[in-house]
Design an enzyme around this catalytic site. Sequence first.
Site, PDB file in Angstrom:
ATOM      1  N   ALA A 133       0.848  -1.204   0.000  1.00  9.96           N
ATOM      2  CA  ALA A 133       0.000   0.000   0.000  1.00  9.96           C
ATOM      3  C   ALA A 133       0.880   1.250   0.000  1.00  9.96           C
ATOM      4  CB  ALA A 133      -0.972  -0.020   1.168  1.00  9.96           C
ATOM      5  N   GLU A 153     -11.306  -8.080  -0.049  1.00 11.52           N
ATOM      6  CA  GLU A 153     -12.183  -7.747  -1.166  1.00 11.52           C
ATOM      7  C   GLU A 153     -13.602  -8.186  -0.810  1.00 11.52           C
ATOM      8  OE1 GLU A 153     -11.365  -6.133  -3.914  1.00 11.52           O
ATOM      9  OE2 GLU A 153      -9.243  -5.997  -3.353  1.00 11.52           O
ATOM     10  N   ASP A 178      -2.892 -12.909  -4.472  1.00 16.34           N
ATOM     11  CA  ASP A 178      -2.458 -11.518  -4.358  1.00 16.34           C
ATOM     12  C   ASP A 178      -1.036 -11.443  -3.796  1.00 16.34           C
ATOM     13  OD1 ASP A 178      -3.244  -8.700  -4.600  1.00 16.34           O
ATOM     14  OD2 ASP A 178      -2.963  -8.663  -2.420  1.00 16.34           O
ATOM     15  N   LYS A 216       2.548  -9.992  -5.438  1.00 18.33           N
ATOM     16  CA  LYS A 216       3.412  -9.013  -4.766  1.00 18.33           C
ATOM     17  C   LYS A 216       4.862  -9.482  -4.687  1.00 18.33           C
ATOM     18  CE  LYS A 216      -0.316  -6.994  -1.986  1.00 18.33           C
ATOM     19  NZ  LYS A 216      -0.907  -6.836  -0.638  1.00 18.33           N
TER      20      LYS A 216
END
Length: 817
Positions: free
Chosen positions: A612, A668, A679, A683
């Site tokens: 983030a 989500e 996910d 990353k």
Amino acid sequence: MQVLKFGGTSVASAKNIALVKDVIFEKKSDQPLLAVVSALGGVTTQLVNCSAMAATGDAEYLKELTQIEQKHIKTVQELISLKNQSKTMGKVKILLNELEDICRGVFLIHELTSKTSDKILSFGERLSSTIIADYFNDLGHSAFLADPREFITTDNNYGRAEVDFKATNEKIKALFKSLKEKLVICPGFIAASKEGEITTLGRGGSDYTAAILAAALNSSELEIWTDVSGMMTADPRLVSSAYAIKEISYEEAMELSHFGAKVIYPPTIQPVLEKKIPIRIKNTFKKDDDGTLITEASASNGHLIKGLSSIQNIALFNLSGSGMVGIPNFSHRLFRALSAARVNVVLITQASSEHTICVGIDAKDVATSQKAIESEFAYELESHKIDPVQIERDLSIIALVGSNMKAKVGVSGQMFSVLGQNGVNIKAIAQGSSEKNISVVIREKEVKKALNSLHESFFLSEKKRMNLFLIGVGNVGSAFVEQLKKQKAYLSQHHHLDVRVVALANSRKMLFAEEGIALKNWKEQLEEKGEKMKMEAFLTQMEELNLRNSIFIDNTANADIADLYKRVLEKSISVVTPNKIACTRSQQEYMDLKKIALQYKAKFLFETNVGAGLPVINTLNDLIKSGDEVLKIEAVLSGSLNFIFNNFNRDKKFVDIVRQAQKEGYTEPDPRIDLSGADVKRKILILIRESGLAMEMEDIPSQAFIPAECMNAPSVDEFFSGLEKYEDEFQKLLTKAEKSETKIKYVASFNKGKAETGLRFVEKSHPFYNLEGKDNIVLFTTKRYPEQPLVIKGAGAGAEVTASGIFADVMRIANTN
């Protein structure tokens, strides 16, 4: 003698002429004043149209004549008192009748000679000066109406007559020596030949008249009153932040005027230049503005350059071929051919190899030029000594002007860099050895962007404008807009940045505003004024706006939008995104995006792909750029999974923790996306690739901990139902962690060329053990950090922190462009 010149806009109407009166009355003193006036605004154009129609036998010329008559009669009625109106009206009628007779003759014989054209065009200034002189007399101020036909003597080159300065200066001195009146009104533009025939002085003729008079009378200063507050740093119609230049040299003024600045016309200032008489440009409609002073040697305005200018509607002719090398008269023949065809060459550039020569001309002369060149070099073309003439159209010239440039290294480099960063391709370059002017040829549709970009770069006191195009205004997008709204004033005041959201879009609607969307009520505007969202239409409109310093921000997780990054970057528009899809496709696609961004001088930033708002990718990039090498990566990269396992205990069911995470926005809407670990794989793949290593998604094994039955459930509700059935399995994980005094973490790792993701039972001594809430942590073991890894830790999920990461990427682009 004070000499003032008032242009067509200054005398366009009775209201404007009243403003001219105010200027003159404020100037009035014991020193006589001479006011040179142009035709009423638009009249010269009407006279040109009228004569052209008459020459072709078009009876519509009478309508044009009627409009000219009505305009002047209306002006008389509005300016002159009733008791004196008839006298002025009589003079005006005589002139209009004479004009009508001449046009009637042209209509009957279907012929318009240059001599007759000059006669017709002269009526604009003759009419305006008659009305203005009578206006001052009507107000009780004795005004003498001078007739330049009596003292400006020229040759018979109708349309652009050459002045006989010796005869002219003698006549001017004689006339004004005998004058008793303190106020003289003189029409500009017109003169007379030695034989007494009416001639005109060509483009900028009224300025020329004023300059001739000011030089002959040794005026201390020539004032030119127009509709702008001086010569501007750039065309204000294209550059909103342009402002008036306080002082400029003759040479700089002529350079700017040659390249499109319409305030003065270069030949007109020659008479005053020779006598070193200053020229002051003033605004009739803002008479208290300082204006621009043009002198022999101007003071610096604190910048390397004085201004930017441009010429549009340019075409480039490129001649090349081995037959040109070493031929001494080739250039001579080229320019002789163009001169014979009466084509003006605006720009010239030639390669030192003599293999090519390029000239810029007005686009209207393309056919004439091509014919002249092909005729001159018919033999060389036929024998293939030179290649066929290459012609490029729809071009413009941008000129950077300033005497200070020669004292500073790197001005041209800065110019080319700024244009390159904004995707403006340079077709040709010209710079004289005097270094007062650097000119480049670019595509016409790039002019506005180029001028604004250069103005921001060279006039540093102005704010740098960043133009944002936002797709996705959900949680993250909305948070970003709100952050920008709060920081807008701060960025403007402390960083000289004007960050504007030019476009907003969600899945349903899109909204564009070239000057920026008001962020106070952006949601309402999008709903009420937005048009239907179509991705192609969004991209097309963004490309057509062609704004400088543009950034495309994708706040979605949409694969179709990620497909568009290549097209966006190829337009030299930077991309900022938290969308991980583009960077986790094939290694080749990932590398292609990087190369395209580099090739088109755009930025492709995706800091928020990992952690983030944490500076993970930026820190990693700094390590690699400085020569470090990544040996090992260990990371907890899912804020949602960390939240789930940190809150999973004997008092709560696993399914309830997942529901809580979904409700609070840590996962989500479909939690399976997070629980699958896909996910996290994305990353760690991004970190591996950013480390300079090649890897594909399928090279990373992932340990599943959610039963396949749950993951394959037809709906989210059925997923939760299935998850509840397997509570015992999750309790076993918890029991194992308790017995081994460890904590459950979902970890991604890379070591010795291999990567993997999955659950790990972390001991108390490990940095991951005390990782709280939704935090992320990344450990980089590198050659410089071999024993104690570099640790980056903090909140790794949530709309606010993700938005702040996007904001940081936008600022990086703003600070590097």
